[in-house]
Design a protein around this motif. Structure first.
Motif, short mmCIF file in Angstrom:
data_model
loop_
_atom_site.label_atom_id
_atom_site.label_comp_id
_atom_site.label_asym_id
_atom_site.label_seq_id
_atom_site.Cartn_x
_atom_site.Cartn_y
_atom_site.Cartn_z
N LEU A 151 -19.98 22.90 34.80
CA LEU A 151 -20.52 21.54 35.47
C LEU A 151 -19.21 21.01 36.33
O LEU A 151 -18.20 20.91 35.56
CB LEU A 151 -20.68 20.57 34.36
CG LEU A 151 -22.13 20.40 33.95
CD1 LEU A 151 -22.54 21.88 33.29
CD2 LEU A 151 -22.29 19.63 32.68
N LEU A 152 -19.46 20.56 37.22
CA LEU A 152 -18.42 19.80 38.24
C LEU A 152 -18.83 18.13 38.29
O LEU A 152 -19.61 17.81 38.74
CB LEU A 152 -18.35 20.32 39.73
CG LEU A 152 -17.21 21.32 40.06
CD1 LEU A 152 -17.63 21.92 41.49
CD2 LEU A 152 -15.69 21.07 40.08
N CYS A 153 -17.83 17.55 37.39
CA CYS A 153 -17.95 15.98 37.27
C CYS A 153 -16.85 15.32 37.89
O CYS A 153 -15.55 15.90 37.85
CB CYS A 153 -18.28 15.71 35.80
SG CYS A 153 -19.53 16.75 35.12
N GLY A 154 -17.00 14.14 37.88
CA GLY A 154 -15.79 13.20 38.45
C GLY A 154 -16.58 11.87 39.33
O GLY A 154 -17.80 11.97 39.60
N LEU A 155 -15.60 11.25 39.93
CA LEU A 155 -15.98 10.04 40.56
C LEU A 155 -16.04 10.29 41.87
O LEU A 155 -15.84 11.59 42.28
CB LEU A 155 -14.95 9.05 40.52
CG LEU A 155 -14.46 8.27 39.02
CD1 LEU A 155 -13.16 7.41 39.31
CD2 LEU A 155 -15.62 7.55 38.48
N ALA A 156 -16.92 9.65 42.53
CA ALA A 156 -17.05 9.76 44.03
C ALA A 156 -16.00 9.93 44.81
O ALA A 156 -14.84 9.25 44.65
CB ALA A 156 -17.99 8.67 44.66
N ARG A 157 -16.16 10.82 45.72
CA ARG A 157 -14.97 11.29 46.63
C ARG A 157 -13.80 11.82 46.02
O ARG A 157 -12.48 11.94 46.53
CB ARG A 157 -14.39 9.97 47.39
CG ARG A 157 -15.69 9.35 48.12
CD ARG A 157 -16.56 10.10 49.08
NE ARG A 157 -15.73 10.77 50.41
CZ ARG A 157 -16.33 11.65 51.13
NH1 ARG A 157 -17.63 11.84 50.83
NH2 ARG A 157 -15.47 12.23 51.93
N SER A 158 -13.85 12.54 44.75
CA SER A 158 -12.53 12.83 44.19
C SER A 158 -12.25 14.38 44.52
O SER A 158 -11.43 14.89 44.35
CB SER A 158 -12.99 12.98 42.50
OG SER A 158 -14.05 13.61 42.23
N GLY A 159 -13.24 15.18 45.28
CA GLY A 159 -13.20 16.40 45.96
C GLY A 159 -13.99 17.50 45.22
O GLY A 159 -13.78 18.63 45.39
N LYS A 160 -15.15 17.00 44.52
CA LYS A 160 -15.79 18.09 43.62
C LYS A 160 -16.41 19.07 44.65
O LYS A 160 -16.34 20.47 44.73
CB LYS A 160 -16.80 17.37 42.84
CG LYS A 160 -16.33 16.43 41.89
CD LYS A 160 -17.30 15.98 41.12
CE LYS A 160 -18.41 14.90 41.85
NZ LYS A 160 -17.54 13.78 42.52
N SER A 161 -17.07 18.50 45.63
CA SER A 161 -17.98 19.52 46.57
C SER A 161 -16.97 20.32 47.22
O SER A 161 -17.25 21.45 47.64
CB SER A 161 -18.78 18.64 47.41
OG SER A 161 -19.61 17.86 46.79
N SER A 162 -15.72 19.68 47.67
CA SER A 162 -14.91 20.47 48.69
C SER A 162 -14.45 21.48 47.60
O SER A 162 -13.96 22.65 48.44
CB SER A 162 -13.58 19.62 48.85
OG SER A 162 -14.04 18.59 49.78
N ILE A 163 -14.33 21.47 46.50
CA ILE A 163 -13.54 22.58 45.77
C ILE A 163 -14.31 23.75 45.59
O ILE A 163 -14.01 24.88 46.04
CB ILE A 163 -13.15 22.01 44.28
CG1 ILE A 163 -12.08 21.19 44.38
CG2 ILE A 163 -13.01 23.22 43.35
CD1 ILE A 163 -11.74 20.69 42.82
N HIS A 164 -15.69 23.46 45.40
CA HIS A 164 -16.74 24.80 45.05
C HIS A 164 -17.10 25.08 46.51
O HIS A 164 -17.32 26.56 46.47
CB HIS A 164 -17.86 24.51 44.15
CG HIS A 164 -18.90 23.52 44.85
ND1 HIS A 164 -19.81 24.46 45.53
CD2 HIS A 164 -19.49 22.55 44.83
CE1 HIS A 164 -20.82 23.74 45.89
NE2 HIS A 164 -20.80 22.68 45.62
#
Length: 360
Positions: A37-50
Motif C-alpha cells: 500500500l502506497l499512502c500519504g498526503l496529496a502531492r507527496s510523490g506516491k505515484s511518481s515513485i511507483h
C-alpha cells in the motif's frame, strides 16, 4: 399503502458507477498475492515513485502527472521472484474503518510517503500514525516503511541536513506510536526519484516479500567466496530493484555502479540486439552478458540468470583471469535458482557444488 420513490436517471447512473468502482477496488484484494500500500498526503510523490521504479517513467515526466483520482492497483510480475500488487491511494482517500479488514488483512507492506519539503509535517505524521495504528490492529505482521521523499533541490544540499530532518521525523512518529501503545517498528528511508535512493529503498521493501531471501543470500555468499568476487547483486532487470545481495553491507556506490550497468546493457541490446517484432520482451535473454572495466582496477560482470533476472558482480581485475571458473560457479547458481523456483521455500538449501579458486 405503497410508497414510490422517484430517482432521477442521472442519479442512478452515478450510483451505479460508484458501486462499480468500489467493487473493482475490493476485487483486487481477494487473491493471495502480497499487497503493498502506497499512502500519504496529496502531492507527496506516491505515484511518481511507483511509476519511476516499476513503469520506467522518466523523473522529469512525473512533473506532468495529475492527481490520482481513485485507488490504482497494479500487478508487478517481472520474474519468478517478484510477484505482488501495489496499490496507490490518492491523498484525499478516506479510509473508512469498516473496510480496514479488507485493506489491511492481506497487506504485506504499508509505505507512507512524507513530503520532505512540506514542513512542519504535522498533517502527514498524524495521518501516518492513524494508518499504522489501524493496520497493526488488523494485521500485526504488516511491515511499515516511511519514505521521506523529495530530498532534492537547494533545501537538501548537505547530507547532514537530510539526516537531521530524518531523525526529527523518526523521533516524532516513534514517540506518537509509543504513546498510542502501538508495537510497530517503522523503517525510515530518505528518497528522491532523481537518484538511486528510491530504487535502493524499494529494494529493501521488495526483499521483505521474498520468503526465499535467506537462501538467496546464502547462495550468493557461496558464490563470492568460491569465485573471489567482491560484491554480488541479484537484480530485477525491469525495475533495477535488487532482490538479494550477499551478506556483506551494501555500499551505495557499488549499488549505483551495478544499477547503471543494467541501463548500459539494455540500451546497447536495444540497439544491436534482436527481438521478434511480435514480442514485448526486452532485448536481453538468458545468454546476455557484459564486462565493463573500471579505472580503479575493478570490473563489473553481468550475467542474465533467468527471465529478467541478472547477476551483477564487482570483481578485482586480477581475480578475473579464470573467468571459466566464475562462469561455472554462476551456472551452478542458476541451477540452484531453478530448484528454488520449483520447490517450497527452503528447499534450495542443498549442496551447490561451487568450486573454489585456488588462493594465491
Amino acid at each position: 399503502s405503497s410508497v414510490f420513490l422517484r430517482v432521477p436517471l442521472a442519479g442512478c447512473q452515478a450510483m451505479s458507477s460508484f458501486m462499480q468502482e468500489r467493487a473493482e477496488e475490493f476485487s483486487a484484494w481477494t487473491d493471495d498475492l502480497p499487497k503493498i500500500l502506497l499512502c500519504g498526503l496529496a502531492r507527496s510523490g506516491k505515484s511518481s515513485i511507483h511509476k519511476v521504479v516499476f513503469h520506467k517513467m522518466s523523473p522529469h515526466e512525473t512533473l506532468f502527472l495529475e492527481n490520482t483520482p481513485r485507488p490504482e492497483v497494479k500487478t508487478i510480475a517481472n520474474n519468478k521472484l517478484i510477484h505482488f500488487k501495489i496499490c496507490d491511494f490518492p491523498g484525499n482517500h478516506h479510509f473508512n474503518e469498516e473496510y480496514d479488514t479488507i485493506f489491511f488483512s492481506k497487506c504485506a507492506v504499508l509505505i507512507f510517503v512524507v513530503d520532505a519539503q512540506d514542513e512542519p509535517y504535522t498533517d502527514a505524521l498524524n495521518m501516518a500514525k492513524d494508518l499504522i495504528k489501524r493496520a497493526h490492529k488488523v494485521n500485526p505482521n504488516v511491515n511499515f516503511e516511511v519514505f521521506i521523499h523529495k530530498v532534492d533541490g537547494d533545501l537538501f544540499l548537505s547530507e547532514e541536513h537530510k539526516m537531521d530532518m530524518q531523525r526529527e521525523i523518526q523521533a516524532k512518529l516513534t514517540e506518537d506510536l509509543f504513546e498510542l501503545r502501538v508495537d510497530a517498528q517503522p523503517t525510515f528511508h530518505s528518497t528522491t526519484i532523481y537518484d538511486h535512493s528510491v530504487f535502493e529503498a524499494f529494494s529493501k521493501v521488495v526483499q521483505k516479500l521474498i520468503p526465499q531471501l535467506s537462501v538467496l543470500e546464502a547462495l550468493l555468499d557461496l558464490l563470492i567466496t568460491n569465485s573471489r568476487i567482491e560484491k554480488a547483486f541479484l537484480f530485477d532487470v525491469v525495475s533495477k530493484v535488487y532482490i538479494a545481495s550477499d551478506s556483506q553491507p551494501v555500499d551505495i556506490q557499488s549499488y549505483e555502479l551495478c544499477s547503471d550497468m543494467i541501463d548500459v546493457v539494455i540500451d546497447i541490446s536495444c540497439i544491436y540486439g534482436t527481438v521478434p517484432e511480435d514480442s514485448e520482451a526486452m532485448a536481453v535473454d538468458a545468454k546476455s552478458s557484459c564486462v565493463i572495466q573500471l579505472n580503479n582496477g575493478s570490473l563489473l560482470y553481468l550475467r542474465e540468470v533467468d527471465r529478467f533476472l541478472a547477476l551483477v558482480c564487482l570483481i578485482q581485475e586480477e581475480n578475473f583471469d579464470r573467468q571459466h571458473l566464475i562462469d561455472y560457479n554462476i551456472k551452478l547458481f542458476k541451477e540452484a535458482l531453478v530448484q528454488i523456483f520449483q520447490n517450497a521455500p527452503g528447499s534450495g538449501q542443498q549442496s551447490t557444488g561451487l568450486r573454489s579458486q585456488p588462493s594465491r
